[in-house]
Design an enzyme around this catalytic site. Structure first.
Site, PDB file in Angstrom:
ATOM      1  N   LYS A   1      -5.896  -2.143  -1.989  1.00 61.95           N
ATOM      2  CA  LYS A   1      -6.925  -1.915  -0.962  1.00 61.95           C
ATOM      3  C   LYS A   1      -7.641  -3.225  -0.630  1.00 61.95           C
ATOM      4  O   LYS A   1      -7.956  -3.497   0.527  1.00 61.95           O
ATOM      5  CB  LYS A   1      -7.954  -0.897  -1.466  1.00 61.95           C
ATOM      6  CG  LYS A   1      -7.374   0.493  -1.589  1.00 61.95           C
ATOM      7  CD  LYS A   1      -7.953   1.431  -0.568  1.00 61.95           C
ATOM      8  CE  LYS A   1      -7.113   2.678  -0.471  1.00 61.95           C
ATOM      9  NZ  LYS A   1      -7.674   3.740   0.315  1.00 61.95           N
TER      10      LYS A   1
ATOM     11  N   ASP B   1     -14.227   6.207  -0.293  1.00 60.43           N
ATOM     12  CA  ASP B   1     -13.248   6.087   0.782  1.00 60.43           C
ATOM     13  C   ASP B   1     -12.461   7.380   0.987  1.00 60.43           C
ATOM     14  O   ASP B   1     -12.120   7.731   2.111  1.00 60.43           O
ATOM     15  CB  ASP B   1     -12.295   4.944   0.444  1.00 60.43           C
ATOM     16  CG  ASP B   1     -11.365   4.650   1.588  1.00 60.43           C
ATOM     17  OD1 ASP B   1     -11.849   4.618   2.728  1.00 60.43           O
ATOM     18  OD2 ASP B   1     -10.168   4.476   1.346  1.00 60.43           O
ATOM     19  N   ASP B   2     -12.188   8.087  -0.096  1.00 62.03           N
ATOM     20  CA  ASP B   2     -11.386   9.312   0.035  1.00 62.03           C
ATOM     21  C   ASP B   2     -12.162  10.381   0.799  1.00 62.03           C
ATOM     22  O   ASP B   2     -11.569  11.180   1.516  1.00 62.03           O
ATOM     23  CB  ASP B   2     -10.987   9.831  -1.349  1.00 62.03           C
ATOM     24  CG  ASP B   2     -10.173   8.786  -2.087  1.00 62.03           C
ATOM     25  OD1 ASP B   2      -9.092   8.449  -1.604  1.00 62.03           O
ATOM     26  OD2 ASP B   2     -10.651   8.265  -3.112  1.00 62.03           O
TER      27      ASP B   2
ATOM     28  N   GLU C   1     -12.863   4.831  -5.309  1.00 58.49           N
ATOM     29  CA  GLU C   1     -11.483   5.036  -4.895  1.00 58.49           C
ATOM     30  C   GLU C   1     -10.726   5.884  -5.902  1.00 58.49           C
ATOM     31  O   GLU C   1     -10.703   5.576  -7.096  1.00 58.49           O
ATOM     32  CB  GLU C   1     -10.827   3.643  -4.806  1.00 58.49           C
ATOM     33  CG  GLU C   1      -9.460   3.626  -4.212  1.00 58.49           C
ATOM     34  CD  GLU C   1      -9.451   4.090  -2.770  1.00 58.49           C
ATOM     35  OE1 GLU C   1     -10.331   3.691  -1.997  1.00 58.49           O
ATOM     36  OE2 GLU C   1      -8.557   4.869  -2.432  1.00 58.49           O
ATOM     37  N   ASP C   2     -10.114   6.951  -5.422  1.00 59.07           N
ATOM     38  CA  ASP C   2      -9.212   7.765  -6.243  1.00 59.07           C
ATOM     39  C   ASP C   2      -9.812   8.254  -7.559  1.00 59.07           C
ATOM     40  O   ASP C   2      -9.130   8.334  -8.584  1.00 59.07           O
ATOM     41  CB  ASP C   2      -7.879   7.018  -6.469  1.00 59.07           C
ATOM     42  CG  ASP C   2      -7.029   7.011  -5.186  1.00 59.07           C
ATOM     43  OD1 ASP C   2      -7.505   7.536  -4.156  1.00 59.07           O
ATOM     44  OD2 ASP C   2      -5.893   6.500  -5.206  1.00 59.07           O
TER      45      ASP C   2
ATOM     46  N   TYR D   1       0.868  -1.169   0.000  1.00 58.50           N
ATOM     47  CA  TYR D   1       0.000   0.000   0.000  1.00 58.50           C
ATOM     48  C   TYR D   1       0.906   1.220   0.000  1.00 58.50           C
ATOM     49  O   TYR D   1       2.076   1.126  -0.388  1.00 58.50           O
ATOM     50  CB  TYR D   1      -0.879  -0.150   1.259  1.00 58.50           C
ATOM     51  CG  TYR D   1      -2.021   0.801   1.403  1.00 58.50           C
ATOM     52  CD1 TYR D   1      -2.928   1.031   0.370  1.00 58.50           C
ATOM     53  CD2 TYR D   1      -2.221   1.460   2.617  1.00 58.50           C
ATOM     54  CE1 TYR D   1      -3.982   1.894   0.540  1.00 58.50           C
ATOM     55  CE2 TYR D   1      -3.285   2.320   2.794  1.00 58.50           C
ATOM     56  CZ  TYR D   1      -4.159   2.539   1.748  1.00 58.50           C
ATOM     57  OH  TYR D   1      -5.198   3.406   1.926  1.00 58.50           O
TER      58      TYR D   1
ATOM     59  N   ASN E   1      -0.443  11.430   0.539  1.00 53.60           N
ATOM     60  CA  ASN E   1       0.278  10.223   0.146  1.00 53.60           C
ATOM     61  C   ASN E   1       0.800  10.353  -1.274  1.00 53.60           C
ATOM     62  O   ASN E   1       0.234  11.127  -2.055  1.00 53.60           O
ATOM     63  CB  ASN E   1      -0.668   9.015   0.199  1.00 53.60           C
ATOM     64  CG  ASN E   1      -1.112   8.718   1.609  1.00 53.60           C
ATOM     65  OD1 ASN E   1      -0.353   8.829   2.544  1.00 53.60           O
ATOM     66  ND2 ASN E   1      -2.378   8.336   1.754  1.00 53.60           N
TER      67      ASN E   1
ATOM     68  N   ARG F   1      -7.069  10.228  -9.976  1.00 56.98           N
ATOM     69  CA  ARG F   1      -6.329  10.914  -8.903  1.00 56.98           C
ATOM     70  C   ARG F   1      -5.733   9.857  -7.992  1.00 56.98           C
ATOM     71  O   ARG F   1      -6.248   9.562  -6.923  1.00 56.98           O
ATOM     72  CB  ARG F   1      -7.275  11.861  -8.134  1.00 56.98           C
ATOM     73  CG  ARG F   1      -6.553  12.928  -7.357  1.00 56.98           C
ATOM     74  CD  ARG F   1      -6.768  12.788  -5.857  1.00 56.98           C
ATOM     75  NE  ARG F   1      -6.341  11.508  -5.342  1.00 56.98           N
ATOM     76  CZ  ARG F   1      -6.805  10.920  -4.252  1.00 56.98           C
ATOM     77  NH1 ARG F   1      -7.764  11.453  -3.563  1.00 56.98           N
ATOM     78  NH2 ARG F   1      -6.333   9.758  -3.816  1.00 56.98           N
TER      79      ARG F   1
HETATM   80  P1  NAD Z   1      -8.077  16.405  -4.512  1.00 56.11           P
HETATM   81  O1  NAD Z   1      -7.448  16.485  -5.838  1.00 56.11           O
HETATM   82  O2  NAD Z   1      -9.543  16.193  -4.410  1.00 56.11           O
HETATM   83  O3  NAD Z   1      -7.717  17.744  -3.684  1.00 56.11           O
HETATM   84  C1  NAD Z   1      -6.460  18.345  -3.630  1.00 56.11           C
HETATM   85  C2  NAD Z   1      -6.621  19.738  -3.039  1.00 56.11           C
HETATM   86  O4  NAD Z   1      -5.334  20.298  -2.833  1.00 56.11           O
HETATM   87  C3  NAD Z   1      -7.402  20.704  -3.919  1.00 56.11           C
HETATM   88  O5  NAD Z   1      -8.304  21.431  -3.132  1.00 56.11           O
HETATM   89  C4  NAD Z   1      -6.318  21.645  -4.445  1.00 56.11           C
HETATM   90  O6  NAD Z   1      -6.796  22.958  -4.677  1.00 56.11           O
HETATM   91  C5  NAD Z   1      -5.352  21.654  -3.279  1.00 56.11           C
HETATM   92  N1  NAD Z   1      -4.017  22.086  -3.652  1.00 56.11           N
HETATM   93  C6  NAD Z   1      -3.286  21.716  -4.718  1.00 56.11           C
HETATM   94  N2  NAD Z   1      -2.126  22.395  -4.732  1.00 56.11           N
HETATM   95  C7  NAD Z   1      -2.122  23.204  -3.644  1.00 56.11           C
HETATM   96  C8  NAD Z   1      -1.214  24.122  -3.112  1.00 56.11           C
HETATM   97  N3  NAD Z   1      -0.033  24.344  -3.692  1.00 56.11           N
HETATM   98  N4  NAD Z   1      -1.545  24.762  -1.983  1.00 56.11           N
HETATM   99  C9  NAD Z   1      -2.712  24.546  -1.388  1.00 56.11           C
HETATM  100  N5  NAD Z   1      -3.623  23.663  -1.845  1.00 56.11           N
HETATM  101  C10 NAD Z   1      -3.326  22.996  -2.953  1.00 56.11           C
HETATM  102  O7  NAD Z   1      -7.323  15.269  -3.746  1.00 56.11           O
HETATM  103  P2  NAD Z   1      -7.777  14.516  -2.394  1.00 56.11           P
HETATM  104  O8  NAD Z   1      -8.546  13.302  -2.723  1.00 56.11           O
HETATM  105  O9  NAD Z   1      -8.398  15.476  -1.462  1.00 56.11           O
HETATM  106  O10 NAD Z   1      -6.357  14.022  -1.859  1.00 56.11           O
HETATM  107  C11 NAD Z   1      -5.362  14.951  -1.497  1.00 56.11           C
HETATM  108  C12 NAD Z   1      -4.208  14.230  -0.837  1.00 56.11           C
HETATM  109  O11 NAD Z   1      -4.677  13.576   0.326  1.00 56.11           O
HETATM  110  C13 NAD Z   1      -3.555  13.150  -1.708  1.00 56.11           C
HETATM  111  O12 NAD Z   1      -2.163  13.232  -1.579  1.00 56.11           O
HETATM  112  C14 NAD Z   1      -4.047  11.861  -1.115  1.00 56.11           C
HETATM  113  O13 NAD Z   1      -3.093  10.816  -1.226  1.00 56.11           O
HETATM  114  C15 NAD Z   1      -4.219  12.251   0.339  1.00 56.11           C
HETATM  115  N6  NAD Z   1      -5.173  11.371   1.024  1.00 56.11           N
HETATM  116  C16 NAD Z   1      -4.747  10.751   2.150  1.00 56.11           C
HETATM  117  C17 NAD Z   1      -5.600   9.884   2.819  1.00 56.11           C
HETATM  118  C18 NAD Z   1      -5.165   9.204   4.077  1.00 56.11           C
HETATM  119  O14 NAD Z   1      -5.744   8.213   4.468  1.00 56.11           O
HETATM  120  N7  NAD Z   1      -4.178   9.706   4.755  1.00 56.11           N
HETATM  121  C19 NAD Z   1      -6.879   9.638   2.303  1.00 56.11           C
HETATM  122  C20 NAD Z   1      -7.288  10.303   1.150  1.00 56.11           C
HETATM  123  C21 NAD Z   1      -6.425  11.179   0.513  1.00 56.11           C
END
Ligand code: NAD
Length: 547
Positions: A170, A264-265, A241-242, A99, A404, A152
């Site tokens: 997953k 899940d996100d 997912e993603d 993962y 991530n 994504r």
């Molecule tokens: P997304 O594409 O829906 O959202 C990304 C956000 O980041 C957007 O609002 C965008 O405007 C913002 N962004 C981009 N560049 C930026 C910058 N320079 N400054 C400020 N904001 C900025 O993606 P998501 O699904 O929300 O996922 C985002 C991150 O969270 C990914 O890296 C994903 O791996 C991680 N994530 C982690 C977990 C976990 O379990 N820890 C779960 C889901 C997602």
């Protein structure tokens, strides 16, 4: 247990090529006799434990994590029981390989490391015949599907059909962490094209050679898949997912009441982050209502967490408008404020009155949050100044770098602890090693939804719930926070040790399943001893006896 399903079809070389039934060198003399395996295996019979030792030796000798990933996946293709034994007995070592972060490397290299297909591909070319093609899947008892369109992948962007590594990973965790039987898990790639030009330029790319479709062509394909999946696998739970956020929010809204489906996100991340905040309060001593959250990133994950936080405060009698004022966002356009002219619908409730602010540090200094949460996919954005400002405002600042894979984390564990002089309560989406400062060692918690979705899925499957609800995710968050011990907190960890994940998932499943009965979402009669029933459902990697 003697496996009575064995037939002529599973004799000889065929059983050696059947990953569910294969035992490799662990087939006993008697089994080799009965199954016609003499001569097809080296003479010495090995115990399960010896096989495990060999696998561990091989994995540890590999030079890179990607090589380890490849070795593990090929073991899964050969002998699934041994694969799960190794993964479950060494979950802390194996999870970062199967993962995040290694699965991110695997997806980025997917077209080059491709050896054997795993999972199910639905593409635009299957329009009108998805039900028929789903019949090709060899297992009929599918209970859980993880589906992505690869737009994504983690924080890595559009990886098209190469995103298949994520549903595969997953679902391995569904089995390893919550005991969903491997044959009940179906990874699905919905290939609607990719906008990643370097993939399209690569002759080895496995996906459709076209740009992504949007609009009705996408919607009709997705709708057909959901209908077909429910027909072919009645009662199946579907995890989105993603998907990129332009699709994720609207698909969730459209289908959450039509299918047993969740994202899940949005929902899983919401629950895991809320759980971390609740557990942190056992260190900081505050109330949930007093927390002020500042998010970097207002996508699926950030908004999902804020929505879960608002729901948790509603449970404490706090109105949604009041609760939302505790959540602030900085995204790629700066601080989210009401004066912003255009914004996605899901952001609007969190656009508050405030002067425009472009940079995150100024937002920290003016808003004085108790917690910052990174969900931007942008590394090194929790700078030294940001962490120092948080440590000046708070005795114990909560710092969650949740993006991530590891390369995208907003800051590292070491940075958070060092810059805050050991006062940060830190969690990250991908794992970091313990950090020692002076005579104190901090063990960072992994704020990853892998703590949530396996248990939620197990609870939904056991209860045969027709729907997956926000209430279930809230219950999962409370259950997870409850399972953090004082010893975990003393080491700085706001999540339970991963080594306890099976027990954690079983207890989450219990609370989730109870909701299905309390809210009338199931026809199944509630078992007298629900916990025993849940445990009975949980797959154990043990070899059957064939003779
Ligand atoms: P997304 O594409 O829906 O959202 C990304 C956000 O980041 C957007 O609002 C965008 O405007 C913002 N962004 C981009 N560049 C930026 C910058 N320079 N400054 C400020 N904001 C900025 O993606 P998501 O699904 O929300 O996922 C985002 C991150 O969270 C990914 O890296 C994903 O791996 C991680 N994530 C982690 C977990 C976990 O379990 N820890 C779960 C889901 C997602």
């Amino acid at each position: 247990m003697v496996d009575k399903s064995i037939s002529k079809l599973h004799r000889g070389v065929k059983i050696l090529h059947d990953p569910i039934r294969n035992k490799g060198t662990a087939f006993t003399e008697a089994e080799r006799e009965t199954l016609g395996l003499q001569g097809l295996l080296p003479p010495r019979v090995h115990s399960f434990a010896e096989q495990e030792l060999r696998v561990l030796g091989n994995i540890r000798a590999k030079p890179t994590d990607l090589e380890r990933y490849l070795y593990l996946i090929s073991l899964q293709d050969r002998n699934e029981t041994l694969f799960y034994r190794v993964v479950m007995n060494h979950i802390e070592e194996m999870m970062p390989i199967l993962y995040t972060p290694t699965v991110g490397d695997a997806c980025q290299a997917f077209q080059h490391i491709f050896r054997k297909p795993r999972g199910f591909y639905v593409s635009l070319e299957d329009r009108g015949r998805i039900r028929e093609t789903l019949q090709n899947w060899p297992h009929k008892e599918v209970k859980i599907i993880v589906i992505t369109d690869g737009e994504r992948i983690l924080g890595l962007g559009d990886l098209g059909a190469d995103g298949m590594g994520i549903p595969i990973g997953k679902l391995s965790l569904y089995t390893a962490c919550a005991g969903i039987h491997p044959t009940q898990c179906l990874p699905v790639m919905l290939d609607v094209g990719t906008n990643n030009q370097s993939l399209l330029n690569d002759p080895l790319y496995n996906g459709l050679d076209r740009l992504r479709v949007r609009g009705s062509a996408f919607d009709e394909l997705f709708a057909e898949f959901i209908d077909a999946a429910q027909e072919v696998f009645p009662g199946v739970t579907i995890q989105l997912e993603d998907f990129a956020n332009i699709n994720a929010f609207r698909l969730l809204e459209e289908y959450r009441d039509k299918a047993c489906l969740f994202d899940d996100d949005i929902q899983g991340t919401g629950a895991v982050a809320l759980s971390g905040i609740i557990a942190s309060m056992r260190i900081t001593g505050g109330k949930l209502a007093d927390q002020k959250l500042l998010f970097l990133g207002a996508g699926e994950a950030g908004i999902g967490i804020a929505n879960t936080f608002v729901a948790a405060l509603a449970d404490e009698g706090i109105a949604a408008e009041v609760a939302r004022k505790q959540c602030w966002f900085v995204d790629s356009q700066g601080l989210l404020i009401s004066a912003r002219e255009q914004m996605a619908e899901q952001k609007r409730p969190y656009a508050h009155e405030h002067a425009p602010t472009d940079d995150f540090l100024s937002a920290v200094k003016t808003l004085k949050p108790t917690a910052i949460l990174g969900l931007s996919g942008q590394p090194s954005t929790f700078t030294r100044e940001v962490v120092e400002a948080m440590a000046e405002i708070n005795e114990r600042p909560i710092i969650m770098a949740l993006s991530n894979p590891t390369s995208k984390a907003e800051c590292t564990a070491e940075q958070a602890y060092t810059w805050s002089e050991g006062r940060a309560i830190f969690a990250s989406g991908s794992p970091f090693d313990p950090v020692t400062i002076g005579d104190q060692t901090f063990v960072p918690g992994q704020g990853n939804n892998a703590y949530i979705f396996p248990g939620v899925g197990l609870g939904v499957i056991v209860s045969r719930s027709r729907r997956v609800t926000d209430e279930m995710f809230y219950a999962a968050a409370l259950s997870l926070a409850d399972q953090v011990t004082d010893a975990d907190l003393q080491r700085g960890r706001v999540y339970p040790a991963l080594s306890r994940i099976r027990e954690v998932s079983a207890l989450i499943a219990l609370d989730v399943a109870k909701i299905a009965w309390e809210t009338g979402l199931t026809e199944r009669e509630q078992p007298e001893d629900l916990m025993a029933d849940i445990r009975e459902h949980m797959y154990q990697p043990v070899y059957p006896h064939y003779a």
